[in-house]
Every structure is written in structure tokens, then in C-alpha cells.
Design a protein around this motif. Structure first.
Motif, PDB file in Angstrom:
ATOM      1  N   PRO A 104      43.471  44.014  25.156  1.00  0.00           N
ATOM      2  CA  PRO A 104      44.163  45.313  25.088  1.00  0.00           C
ATOM      3  C   PRO A 104      45.612  45.251  25.556  1.00  0.00           C
ATOM      4  O   PRO A 104      46.267  46.270  25.650  1.00  0.00           O
ATOM      5  N   PHE A 105      46.108  44.073  25.869  1.00  0.00           N
ATOM      6  CA  PHE A 105      47.490  43.872  26.299  1.00  0.00           C
ATOM      7  C   PHE A 105      47.866  42.438  25.936  1.00  0.00           C
ATOM      8  O   PHE A 105      47.006  41.618  25.615  1.00  0.00           O
ATOM      9  N   PHE A 106      49.152  42.141  25.971  1.00  0.00           N
ATOM     10  CA  PHE A 106      49.609  40.803  25.621  1.00  0.00           C
ATOM     11  C   PHE A 106      49.576  39.889  26.834  1.00  0.00           C
ATOM     12  O   PHE A 106      50.175  40.192  27.863  1.00  0.00           O
ATOM     13  N   GLU A 107      48.860  38.799  26.710  1.00  0.00           N
ATOM     14  CA  GLU A 107      48.831  37.763  27.739  1.00  0.00           C
ATOM     15  C   GLU A 107      48.555  36.440  27.039  1.00  0.00           C
ATOM     16  O   GLU A 107      47.496  36.267  26.428  1.00  0.00           O
ATOM     17  N   PRO A 108      49.489  35.496  27.081  1.00  0.00           N
ATOM     18  CA  PRO A 108      49.306  34.234  26.366  1.00  0.00           C
ATOM     19  C   PRO A 108      47.996  33.533  26.742  1.00  0.00           C
ATOM     20  O   PRO A 108      47.663  33.387  27.916  1.00  0.00           O
ATOM     21  N   GLY A 109      47.244  33.136  25.718  1.00  0.00           N
ATOM     22  CA  GLY A 109      46.003  32.395  25.921  1.00  0.00           C
ATOM     23  C   GLY A 109      44.773  33.244  26.115  1.00  0.00           C
ATOM     24  O   GLY A 109      43.650  32.740  25.999  1.00  0.00           O
ATOM     25  N   LEU A 110      44.941  34.530  26.403  1.00  0.00           N
ATOM     26  CA  LEU A 110      43.773  35.366  26.696  1.00  0.00           C
ATOM     27  C   LEU A 110      42.917  35.656  25.467  1.00  0.00           C
ATOM     28  O   LEU A 110      41.681  35.549  25.563  1.00  0.00           O
ATOM     29  N   PRO A 111      43.483  36.018  24.304  1.00  0.00           N
ATOM     30  CA  PRO A 111      42.608  36.279  23.149  1.00  0.00           C
ATOM     31  C   PRO A 111      41.727  35.088  22.793  1.00  0.00           C
ATOM     32  O   PRO A 111      40.557  35.264  22.466  1.00  0.00           O
ATOM     33  N   GLY A 128      21.675  45.571  51.365  1.00  0.00           N
ATOM     34  CA  GLY A 128      21.297  44.173  51.549  1.00  0.00           C
ATOM     35  C   GLY A 128      22.282  43.210  50.915  1.00  0.00           C
ATOM     36  O   GLY A 128      22.115  41.993  51.009  1.00  0.00           O
ATOM     37  N   ALA A 129      23.310  43.749  50.269  1.00  0.00           N
ATOM     38  CA  ALA A 129      24.358  42.916  49.678  1.00  0.00           C
ATOM     39  C   ALA A 129      25.444  42.643  50.726  1.00  0.00           C
ATOM     40  O   ALA A 129      25.435  43.213  51.818  1.00  0.00           O
ATOM     41  N   THR A 130      26.367  41.758  50.386  1.00  0.00           N
ATOM     42  CA  THR A 130      27.441  41.380  51.297  1.00  0.00           C
ATOM     43  C   THR A 130      28.781  41.601  50.620  1.00  0.00           C
ATOM     44  O   THR A 130      28.962  41.251  49.453  1.00  0.00           O
ATOM     45  N   LEU A 131      29.730  42.164  51.359  1.00  0.00           N
ATOM     46  CA  LEU A 131      31.071  42.388  50.835  1.00  0.00           C
ATOM     47  C   LEU A 131      31.998  41.248  51.241  1.00  0.00           C
ATOM     48  O   LEU A 131      31.973  40.785  52.387  1.00  0.00           O
ATOM     49  N   THR A 132      32.805  40.793  50.309  1.00  0.00           N
ATOM     50  CA  THR A 132      33.897  39.869  50.602  1.00  0.00           C
ATOM     51  C   THR A 132      35.162  40.413  49.939  1.00  0.00           C
ATOM     52  O   THR A 132      35.090  41.284  49.068  1.00  0.00           O
ATOM     53  N   TRP A 133      36.312  39.881  50.348  1.00  0.00           N
ATOM     54  CA  TRP A 133      37.568  40.267  49.684  1.00  0.00           C
ATOM     55  C   TRP A 133      38.304  39.008  49.259  1.00  0.00           C
ATOM     56  O   TRP A 133      38.489  38.083  50.048  1.00  0.00           O
ATOM     57  N   ASN A 134      38.671  38.981  48.000  1.00  0.00           N
ATOM     58  CA  ASN A 134      39.222  37.769  47.365  1.00  0.00           C
ATOM     59  C   ASN A 134      40.455  38.171  46.539  1.00  0.00           C
ATOM     60  O   ASN A 134      40.371  38.369  45.342  1.00  0.00           O
ATOM     61  N   PRO A 135      41.621  38.320  47.196  1.00  0.00           N
ATOM     62  CA  PRO A 135      42.805  38.824  46.492  1.00  0.00           C
ATOM     63  C   PRO A 135      43.246  37.915  45.350  1.00  0.00           C
ATOM     64  O   PRO A 135      43.012  36.702  45.375  1.00  0.00           O
ATOM     65  N   GLU A 136      43.881  38.535  44.354  1.00  0.00           N
ATOM     66  CA  GLU A 136      44.404  37.774  43.214  1.00  0.00           C
ATOM     67  C   GLU A 136      45.894  37.510  43.427  1.00  0.00           C
ATOM     68  O   GLU A 136      46.583  38.263  44.110  1.00  0.00           O
ATOM     69  N   PHE A 137      46.365  36.418  42.802  1.00  0.00           N
ATOM     70  CA  PHE A 137      47.778  36.053  42.880  1.00  0.00           C
ATOM     71  C   PHE A 137      48.279  35.690  41.482  1.00  0.00           C
ATOM     72  O   PHE A 137      48.788  34.593  41.253  1.00  0.00           O
ATOM     73  N   LEU A 138      48.085  36.602  40.554  1.00  0.00           N
ATOM     74  CA  LEU A 138      48.407  36.324  39.156  1.00  0.00           C
ATOM     75  C   LEU A 138      49.864  36.627  38.852  1.00  0.00           C
ATOM     76  O   LEU A 138      50.416  37.603  39.328  1.00  0.00           O
ATOM     77  N   ARG A 139      50.440  35.778  38.001  1.00  0.00           N
ATOM     78  CA  ARG A 139      51.754  36.051  37.438  1.00  0.00           C
ATOM     79  C   ARG A 139      51.550  36.470  35.991  1.00  0.00           C
ATOM     80  O   ARG A 139      50.935  35.730  35.213  1.00  0.00           O
ATOM     81  N   GLU A 140      52.041  37.646  35.634  1.00  0.00           N
ATOM     82  CA  GLU A 140      51.915  38.061  34.239  1.00  0.00           C
ATOM     83  C   GLU A 140      52.625  37.049  33.356  1.00  0.00           C
ATOM     84  O   GLU A 140      53.724  36.592  33.659  1.00  0.00           O
TER      85      GLU A 140
END
Length: 436
Positions: free
Chosen positions: A45-52, A138-150
Motif C-alpha cells: 500500500p506504499f512504495f518501499e523497494p523490495g517489499l512487493p 498468562g502471556a508475557t510482554l516485551t518491547w522490541n523497538p524498530e530502527f527502520l530507514r524508509e
């Protein structure tokens, strides 16, 4: 593993496709049926090289699917929350409506032993506020930030430069951290750094990184302001200080500044959160970082207006670029479009061209003129403004070729991306940002 990714916008769609490509079974979930229909048909739904290509291969292999039914997440081992956190209307603070809605939606479908992974960029303290509801299942929460460059998001997801995992107690040997190491098994196997920490640190890593990058960009733009007042050349200045390994040359590109859906809103949200914590003075400098960034747009407008003088009314101005950066169709907080609209308000007839972002730009700014073909957009122009450094403009457009198309050889290089001596030698009035 079987994974669910809740939120299939820029972050979520890339993450879902990338995780499928490294061997997981992934279900992508979003509340927007139109977006899901596009993804399910193999289209991004947006332009990103390699994604399609990544989406199509995952769909064909049966390792990737998309749905708007949150119940389809049941049975996944790990659930990624990847929804947006835009700036609140009338405030600098982040809007967590989508984050809280995503958590509320997934909780009824969690099983004991599941891992819920926050990837959205959130104010520090958000994870702690959500942990109890997740753990009640009974589930566990974690946080995993992203560091993406468009423009490089596929690469940055499959081959990140670091993996940050936030767990409630910060225990490096926490079972949830081990599961996430397994999720990212190719990167872990090649020795990519894995930092396991507490929730607050994981949340701060992302906003601190963006704040630092924004500060570095605004620093060199502040130097551009001084250069313009003294006759110095900010490009040579950046080259000289960039040789210092403590500083480095990257992100020292003076120009019209940063935009997009991350840096501007993230530094504003960081400032708002610091004020809520009673530590507003600690990041007060970010307000000036933001102000410097916006002033460089003013400078680009004034360069065009001063060069054209009274003739700006009715002058044909061509903007080379609409996206906030190359290799993207993202126009959120785009300096290019902001400058285009301001020039139009001064009476110029503004034509915008861009390889990928015209459809998005026209939806938000329908009064501007849009021409897809670069040369056609240049034809008859009385001023040319480079605002997005696509290769079609910075490398593939020669000054002689451009001169044969325009009415007047006037160029404002808003990214300091052109070969100034070559353009001047071809008879152009060349104006850079912070350059002689």
C-alpha cells in the motif's frame, strides 16, 4: 514459529513480509479492509523497494497471509504490535489510541505462554502500563523497538544493526528474550548485537536515537545559518569536521531539513513526555532542534523569492521532489511540499514532480500542479528547486540538458546535492543552503 503482526502500515507490513522471508509463518492483521485486500493480492500500500517481491514470495509459499479478523491471531506464538503513534491534534504528545486498541483487541485471544511484542514508538512508561493486562492472560510482554530507514526498511528488518529487547525485569536470560532471539535467528547467528534491557530503556533507545539524529541534522543546519551570515561554506565545513571519527560525516547534510512520519513527531512527543515527568529542561534543546529545522524551509522559500523578486507573481517554479526523502512515497511533514505551498501562496505557479510520491501529494495538496515526467515538469520553468535528492535529479540530470528545457537558468539546491561548479559553468544562477 507462527507469528502475528497487528497493524499492517509501514512498519507492520514490512515486518510481516520480512519475518515470513526468514522462515516463520506469519499472519498480518489490520482493521483497514482495503489495505488488507491490497496486501493479500501481493501489492504494497506504499512504495518501499523490495517489499512487493517479498510479499508475493511469502504469499506464494504459503508462509504469509493477511486478514482483518483479529481472531486469526489465536494460535500464534509471538504477537507483534506495530501500529502507528501519530502526534495528537493540538498537542506535541503521541496519540496512543491505536496502541491501546491493538492491545485490547489481542488480549482475548492470548494463551498462556504467548509473547506479545511492542514495536510501536511510544512514550517511556507505556509498556509498564500495559504489562499487567497482558500478564493476566498468562502471556508475557516485551518491547522490541524498530530502527527502520524508509527506502531501506526491508534490509533493516532482515539484517538490523542491533536488536533491542525490553523485558520487565531486564533479565538477559529471561525466557521471552530467548524466544525473540529465536525469532531473529539469522541475525543472531551472524553475531548481530542483542541488547536485553528493561521496558523503560528499550522505549528510550528508539526516541533517543531519533532525537540524536535530528539534533545532528539541525546542528549542521545551524552552522549553515552562520555560514550564510559570514560567507563560509557549510559543505566544506561538514567535510572537515566529519573526518573526526568522534563526529562522523553521516547526517551532516545541510539543506531544507528533515521530515517524514518519525523524526518530527518523535522529538515533539519526547519533549512532551519529559515535561510530564517533570524533566522538560533535560530535552529543552529539542525545541530549538525543531525550530532550526523549520527555519531552513523558510530559507529555501526566501532564496527563490529573493532571486525572482517582484517577478515571483505568475513565475513558473518547478519542484524536483515531493517525498520527504528519496526511495519513498511518504509525504508526511515533507519539506518539499511545505516549500511548494509557500511559494504558491507568494503567487508562483508551482509544478511538482517526483518518481513515486505524486499520487499522495495530489491528495493532500490538490491546488499544486503535478507532472510525472521530469523533463516535462522542467519545460518553461523560471526557477528550479531541488528538494528531494532522487538520483533522477542529483546524478542523472545534467545542467546542460536542464538548461535546454527551462525559461530561466535559476536553481535553488535545497539539498546541496548538485555539482555547483558544473551548474554555474553551464550558465545557471546556483543557490545552495549555507554555501557561498
Amino acid at each position: 514459529m507462527r507469528l502475528s503482526v497487528i497493524g499492517c502500515g509501514y512498519l507492520g507490513a514490512v515486518h510481516a513480509a520480512a519475518m515470513a522471508s526468514i522462515g516463520h509463518d506469519v499472519i498480518g492483521i489490520d482493521v483497514d479492509p482495503h489495505k488488507i485486500a491490497l496486501l493479500a493480492s501481493g501489492k504494497a500500500p506504499f512504495f518501499e523497494p523490495g517489499l512487493p517481491e517479498l510479499i508475493s514470495s511469502g504469499l506464494a509459499a504459503g508462509t504469509l497471509a493477511f486478514t482483518d479478523d483479529i481472531a486469526q491471531a489465536r494460535g500464534a506464538d509471538v504477537h507483534f504490535i506495530a501500529v502507528g503513534t501519530p502526534q495528537q491534534a493540538g498537542s506535541n504528545a503521541a496519540d496512543l489510541t491505536a496502541v491501546r486498541a491493538a492491545f485490547a483487541a489481542i488480549i482475548p485471544h492470548l494463551r498462556s505462554g504467548d509473547i506479545v511484542v511492542g514495536k510501536s514508538t511510544v512514550p517511556v512508561g507505556t509498556a509498564e502500563s500495559l504489562a499487567a493486562d497482558v500478564e493476566a492472560t498468562g502471556a508475557t510482554l516485551t518491547w522490541n523497538p524498530e530502527f527502520l530507514r524508509e527506502g531501506f526498511a526491508v534490509h533493516d528488518t532482515i539484517d538490523p544493526d542491533r536488536i533491542v529487547i525490553g523485558v520487565q525485569d531486564g533479565d538477559e536470560n529471561a525466557p521471552a528474550a530467548d524466544i525473540l532471539r529465536s525469532v531473529y535467528h539469522p541475525s543472531v547467528a551472524k553475531g548481530t548485537a542483542v541488547i536485553v534491557t528493561d521496558f523503560a530503556t528499550a522505549e528510550l533507545v528508539k526516541v533517543a536515537a531519533n532525537a540524536f539524529l535530528a539534533t545532528k541534522i539541525s546542528f549542521i543546519n545551524a552552522m549553515a545559518e552562520i555560514a550564510e551570515a559570514t560567507g563560509a561554506d557549510v559543505l566544506q565545513l561538514a567535510d572537515a569536521i566529519g573526518h573526526d571519527e568522534r563526529i562522523g560525516r553521516r547526517f551532516l547534510g545541510a539543506g531544507v531539513g528533515f521530515g517524514g512520519g518519525c523524526l518530527p513527531k518523535d522529538i515533539r512527543a519526547f519533549t512532551a513526555r519529559a515535561e510530564e515527568l517533570g524533566r522538560g529542561e533535560s530535552v529543552a534543546f529539542l525545541r530549538e532542534v525543531d525550530a532550526i529545522n523549520l527555519r531552513r524551509r523558510d530559507r529555501a522559500v526566501s532564496l527563490v523569492a529573493d532571486a525572482l523578486g517582484d517577478a515571483i507573481t505568475g513565475a513558473r517554479v518547478t519542484m524536483l521532489g515531493a517525498a520527504f526523502k528519496p526511495h519513498s512515497d511518504d509525504i508526511r511533514d515533507s519539506p518539499a511540499l511545505d516549500i511548494a505551498v509557500r511559494l504558491q501562496d507568494l503567487g508562483a505557479i508551482v509544478t511538482v514532480t517526483d518518481p513515486e510520491a505524486l499520487a499522495n501529494a495530489e491528495r493532500t495538496h490538490p491546488t499544486l500542479n503535478y507532472v510525472a515526467d521530469r523533463d516535462e515538469a522542467l519545460r518553461g520553468a523560471e526557477a528550479v528547486v531541488l528538494v528531494t535528492e532522487w538520483d533522477e535529479y542529483r546524478r542523472e540530470l545534467s545542467p546542460d540538458h536542464a538548461a535546454a528545457l527551462v525559461e530561466r537558468r535559476l536553481v535553488v539546491d535545497g539539498r546541496n546535492a548538485l555539482d555547483a561548479p558544473a551548474w554555474r559553468a553551464a550558465g545557471w544562477e546556483y543557490y545552495g543552503m549555507g554555501r557561498r
